[in-house]
Design an enzyme around this catalytic site. Structure first.
Site, PDB file in Angstrom:
ATOM      1  N   LEU A   1       0.754  -1.126  -0.026  1.00 21.07           N
ATOM      2  CA  LEU A   1      -0.021  -0.028   0.072  1.00 21.07           C
ATOM      3  C   LEU A   1       1.045   1.111  -0.099  1.00 21.07           C
ATOM      4  O   LEU A   1       1.847   1.261   0.794  1.00 21.07           O
ATOM      5  CB  LEU A   1      -1.000   0.092   1.148  1.00 21.07           C
ATOM      6  CG  LEU A   1      -1.867  -0.706   1.153  1.00 21.07           C
ATOM      7  CD1 LEU A   1      -2.913  -0.607   2.614  1.00 21.07           C
ATOM      8  CD2 LEU A   1      -3.291   0.000   0.207  1.00 21.07           C
ATOM      9  N   ASP A   2       0.671   2.126  -0.715  1.00 17.74           N
ATOM     10  CA  ASP A   2       1.442   3.404  -0.859  1.00 17.74           C
ATOM     11  C   ASP A   2       1.556   4.239   0.397  1.00 17.74           C
ATOM     12  O   ASP A   2       0.396   4.142   1.118  1.00 17.74           O
ATOM     13  CB  ASP A   2       1.275   4.269  -1.993  1.00 17.74           C
ATOM     14  CG  ASP A   2       0.026   4.950  -2.093  1.00 17.74           C
ATOM     15  OD1 ASP A   2      -0.341   5.596  -1.284  1.00 17.74           O
ATOM     16  OD2 ASP A   2      -0.823   4.639  -3.097  1.00 17.74           O
ATOM     17  N   LYS A   3       2.426   4.954   0.590  1.00 18.32           N
ATOM     18  CA  LYS A   3       2.622   5.662   1.916  1.00 18.32           C
ATOM     19  C   LYS A   3       1.403   6.580   2.119  1.00 18.32           C
ATOM     20  O   LYS A   3       0.956   6.605   3.394  1.00 18.32           O
ATOM     21  CB  LYS A   3       3.760   6.654   1.680  1.00 18.32           C
ATOM     22  CG  LYS A   3       4.148   7.459   3.299  1.00 18.32           C
ATOM     23  CD  LYS A   3       5.204   8.254   2.693  1.00 18.32           C
ATOM     24  CE  LYS A   3       5.402   9.358   3.947  1.00 18.32           C
ATOM     25  NZ  LYS A   3       6.691  10.088   3.809  1.00 18.32           N
TER      26      LYS A   3
END
Length: 244
Positions: free
Chosen positions: A109-111
């Site tokens: 999951l991206d930041k």
């Protein structure tokens, strides 16, 4: 006959290393090929079978046996990076999840996103989940900066051409759940896919939360918390990935 009976209880060395949580099968083959894996003190060969009685050593680490397979459901908060070693990350997922057995993430999951992240010590499961061709479902709740219209939902569902990646996304399930919020179920995992899809329609994502991965639900987990999956959940997950 005795030899055949014995071999039925053996497994390939690369699979054994993956089950121990050392690495994926592909990386295990590289370790074996480089001579870094010993079986009973002798450098292992490609495709070698091992039994529970064999002493397997990777570098200086001796594997006493197969670790219990563990799968965790974690709530990754916004601001936490899915990485283990990036020195530039302020908060890493490995800083957040403190578990007695070493686990790593199965899918990212991206930041700037939050929600469900599965973590495990089973390299074979990670491999199976990361193969985009398998079409595993991932469900998200997304809040955007403009009203969600029927036209927007229809275009997102049909598939969107992403100019930056030069690819058209697979058709997917999309439905409006609020004036500025929609639900989307993807079967592929392109880099920042939902954000790129929205951008192509002139929308900007304000909040993005993953609420389901295949049969595993985020449920009532709080940000930063995690739980170990129960037997029924794990069995279904392994069936869906073709490992059972």
């Amino acid at each position: 006959m005795q030899s055949n009976a014995k071999e039925q209880g053996n497994i390939r060395l690369n699979k054994y290393l993956a089950q121990c949580g050392i690495c994926s099968r592909r990386d295990a083959d590289k370790l074996i090929e480089s001579g870094k894996v010993l079986v009973n003190g002798v450098p292992a060969g490609m495709g070698q079978l091992v039994s529970p009685d064999d002493c397997v050593q990777v570098g200086k680490k001796i594997l006493q046996g197969r670790e219990k397979k563990v799968v965790l459901a974690c709530y990754k908060p916004v601001g936490v990076t899915c990485t283990e070693r990036d020195p530039h990350a302020n908060r890493k997922i490995t800083d957040l999840v403190k578990y007695p057995i070493r686990v790593t993430y199965a899918g990212r999951l991206d930041k700037d996103s939050e929600g469900l992240l599965l973590m495990t010590n089973d390299g074979a499961l990670i491999d199976a989940m990361m193969r985009g061709a398998n079409g595993h479902e991932k469900e998200y709740i997304v809040k955007v900066d403009k009203e969600v219209t029927e036209e927007f939902v229809s275009k997102m569902a049909r598939g969107v051409y992403l100019r930056e990646l030069n690819v058209t996304t697979r058709p997917c399930e999309v439905k409006a759940v609020g004036k500025y919020t929609f639900n989307i179920v993807l079967t592929q995992g392109l880099n920042r896919q939902i954000r790129r899809m929205c951008m192509e329609q002139g929308y900007r994502v304000k909040e993005l939360k993953r609420v389901r991965v295949m049969n595993i639900q985020l449920g009532n987990l709080k940000p930063g918390a995690y739980r170990e999956l129960n037997g029924q959940e794990t069995d279904e997950l392994y069936r869906k990935t073709g490992l059972m």
